[in-house]
Write a protein that holds these residues in place. Structure first.
Motif, short mmCIF file in Angstrom:
data_model
loop_
_atom_site.label_atom_id
_atom_site.label_comp_id
_atom_site.label_asym_id
_atom_site.label_seq_id
_atom_site.Cartn_x
_atom_site.Cartn_y
_atom_site.Cartn_z
N THR A 87 -13.48 -53.81 14.00
CA THR A 87 -14.71 -54.84 14.49
C THR A 87 -15.54 -53.81 15.33
O THR A 87 -15.02 -53.45 16.39
N PRO A 88 -16.91 -53.64 15.21
CA PRO A 88 -17.57 -52.68 16.20
C PRO A 88 -17.83 -53.11 17.44
O PRO A 88 -17.53 -54.51 17.52
N ASN A 89 -18.52 -52.35 18.19
CA ASN A 89 -18.84 -52.87 19.62
C ASN A 89 -20.08 -53.51 19.62
O ASN A 89 -20.77 -53.82 18.50
N ALA A 90 -20.57 -53.79 20.79
CA ALA A 90 -22.14 -54.58 20.94
C ALA A 90 -22.98 -53.94 20.21
O ALA A 90 -24.02 -54.61 19.78
N TYR A 91 -22.86 -52.60 19.95
CA TYR A 91 -24.03 -51.69 19.25
C TYR A 91 -23.84 -51.48 17.83
O TYR A 91 -24.27 -50.88 17.20
N GLY A 92 -22.77 -52.21 17.22
CA GLY A 92 -22.63 -52.15 15.90
C GLY A 92 -21.77 -50.57 15.58
O GLY A 92 -21.56 -50.38 14.39
N ASP A 93 -21.10 -49.92 16.59
CA ASP A 93 -20.39 -48.78 16.32
C ASP A 93 -18.96 -48.90 16.39
O ASP A 93 -18.52 -49.66 17.38
#
Length: 469
Positions: A87-93
């Motif tokens: 599951t990505p971080n707040a920036y989609g990474d």
């Protein structure tokens, strides 16, 4: 102008002092700043999902709040518990390409860089877990997946050590897991070796174990283990956390120890007894913000601000080198409208100002005021009956007997033997751990034996500080 310049100088000195690297004291009992051997008081917060869940603006708000409250350490996980590698971080990474620890994603780690840098600017030391323990084999699987063997654990460790060589941090291996067998031990040893190779052994290392365990139970002999960490856990009110500190203090060789995960404020007591950990669980008693609106299923209650203070003082007066606070909404960075891992009473932002969190600054204030590095456990000062539980009393004294600190979880009458201190005349004050206020007492002599704590409010905790005249 002179006054302004002097004030600015003091601010700069204060900031520099808090960006120094840490080391272990000469007596191996507490942490110090490496450059000048000044004692370092570990007052931590468990922000396990910080790197994973918060964007930069949110992270800055969190860090500034904790710095203002007097915290000194922020504990966070790079490969987080909540499906932190898929599951990505707040920036989609995501942290890796194709779940491969040998292929780190630069964008993800730039966000980690930012948070560590900003924490350091505020004088906060980062307690960084490379990964949550479910990414290594254990007998208690989590979201996982299992990613690490010896080879890639060492490579990932070296990558982290090299990347954060100049950061002000402590490495915390593990992540809520026991060491299942020798093969698993070899994986953590390899990760530690990689970190040491990458950063030139610049930073201290420890291990965060499963609940009701200590790193000293299975890693005390590891050459990379600079100090022990235990997790006293969330099992009951008035948990005898001092037993963990005393057990670790008795180990050889001598190493500092501290509680890296005690009972969290606002978490249900023994929550695992009431949960199946299934999707949608408790949805019928959860409001639209995703917070629990009916507490009745958790019949043992919830830990509160007093609970975290009791465990803080019991730990430190038993010889711990500091204490880590935690809040149930903050560790998981629970946001409004999201699902929780463990039922939350607020979102993470509202939880930052909970009473227990606000009272932590007064823990630090007291122990820095009275040379915590000089304290040794001194239960022998208490000569009246001293049972476990809500009426248990903890005591410590300065090693030469120049002062003593006695903590009461509830007001009561008790007796002390002052002949164990270094005088026959004394001064003393009652310290309110809720707000840091002090109530000075008249001078007294060695014959003073019976004491009565203030009784207002009737469930308040109190600290008595006695100083040799």
């Amino acid at each position: 102008m002179k006054s302004t310049g002097f004030t600015l100088l003091l601010v700069l000195v204060f900031q520099v002092a808090f960006t120094q690297e840490l080391a272990i004291s000469e007596n191996q009992r507490y942490l110090i700043y490496k450059s000048d051997s000044t004692p370092f008081f570990w007052l931590g917060d468990t922000a396990w999902e910080l790197f994973h869940k918060l964007d930069r603006e949110e992270a800055l708000h969190y860090l500034q709040t904790r710095a203002d409250q007097g915290f000194t350490v922020i504990q966070a996980v790079i490969l987080a518990e909540r499906d932190g590698v898929r599951t990505p971080n707040a920036y989609g990474d995501l942290p890796f390409e194709d779940l491969d620890p040998k292929r780190p994603n630069e964008a993800y780690f730039e966000h980690v860089d930012f948070i560590i840098d900003e924490a350091n600017k505020l004088g906060l030391v980062m307690g960084v877990l490379p990964t949550w323990g479910d990414k290594v084999y254990s007998e208690h699987p989590g979201a996982g997946p299992i990613l690490f063997g010896e080879e890639n654990a060492r490579i990932f460790g070296e990558y982290l050590g090299r990347r954060y060589r100049d950061a002000n941090l402590v490495w915390i291996l593990g992540g809520d897991r026991d060491i299942a067998n020798e093969e698993v031990r070899a994986v953590w040893d390899a990760m530690a070796a990689g970190i040491a190779e990458g950063d030139g052994k610049t930073h201290l290392m420890t291990y965060h174990p499963r609940g009701s365990r200590s790193s000293g139970d299975y890693l005390h002999d590891a050459d990379w283990m600079d100090f022990n960490m235990y997790q006293s856990s969330h099992a009951r009110f008035y948990n005898p956390v001092y037993e963990f500190a005393l057990k670790d203090r008795a180990l050889q060789p001598t190493k500092p120890t501290l509680d890296g995960e005690p009972a969290y404020e606002d978490i249900p007591v023994a929550f695992w007894e009431f949960m199946k950990f299934e999707p949608g669980e408790f949805s019928e008693i959860t409001d639209e913000d995703g917070t629990l609106k009916d507490r009745t299923p958790f019949t043992k209650g919830f830990f509160d601000g007093k609970s975290v203070r009791v465990h803080a003082y019991w730990n430190i007066l038993a010889g711990a080198a500091g204490y880590t606070y935690g809040n149930n909404a903050v560790w998981q960075m629970h946001k409004k409208g999201e699902t929780f891992v463990i039922p939350a009473l607020t979102d993470w932002k509202d939880a930052l100002r909970r009473p227990g969190a606000e009272s932590m600054r007064f823990v630090r204030k007291l122990f820095e005021m009275r040379s915590f590095s000089e304290l040794v456990p001194a239960q022998e000062l208490i000569v009246s009956p001293n049972p476990e539980g809500e009426n248990h009393i903890r005591a410590a004294k300065q090693r030469d007997g120049d002062f003593a600190v006695i903590y009461l979880a509830n007001p009561q009458e008790f007796e002390l033997d002052l002949s164990l201190l270094n005088s026959d005349r004394f001064t003393a004050f009652w310290y309110d751990p809720r707000n840091g206020s002090r109530f000075k007492l008249p001078e007294f002599g060695i014959a003073q034996k019976v004491w009565t704590a203030p009784s207002v409010p009737d469930d308040a905790d109190w600290v008595l500080v006695i100083e040799a005249k």
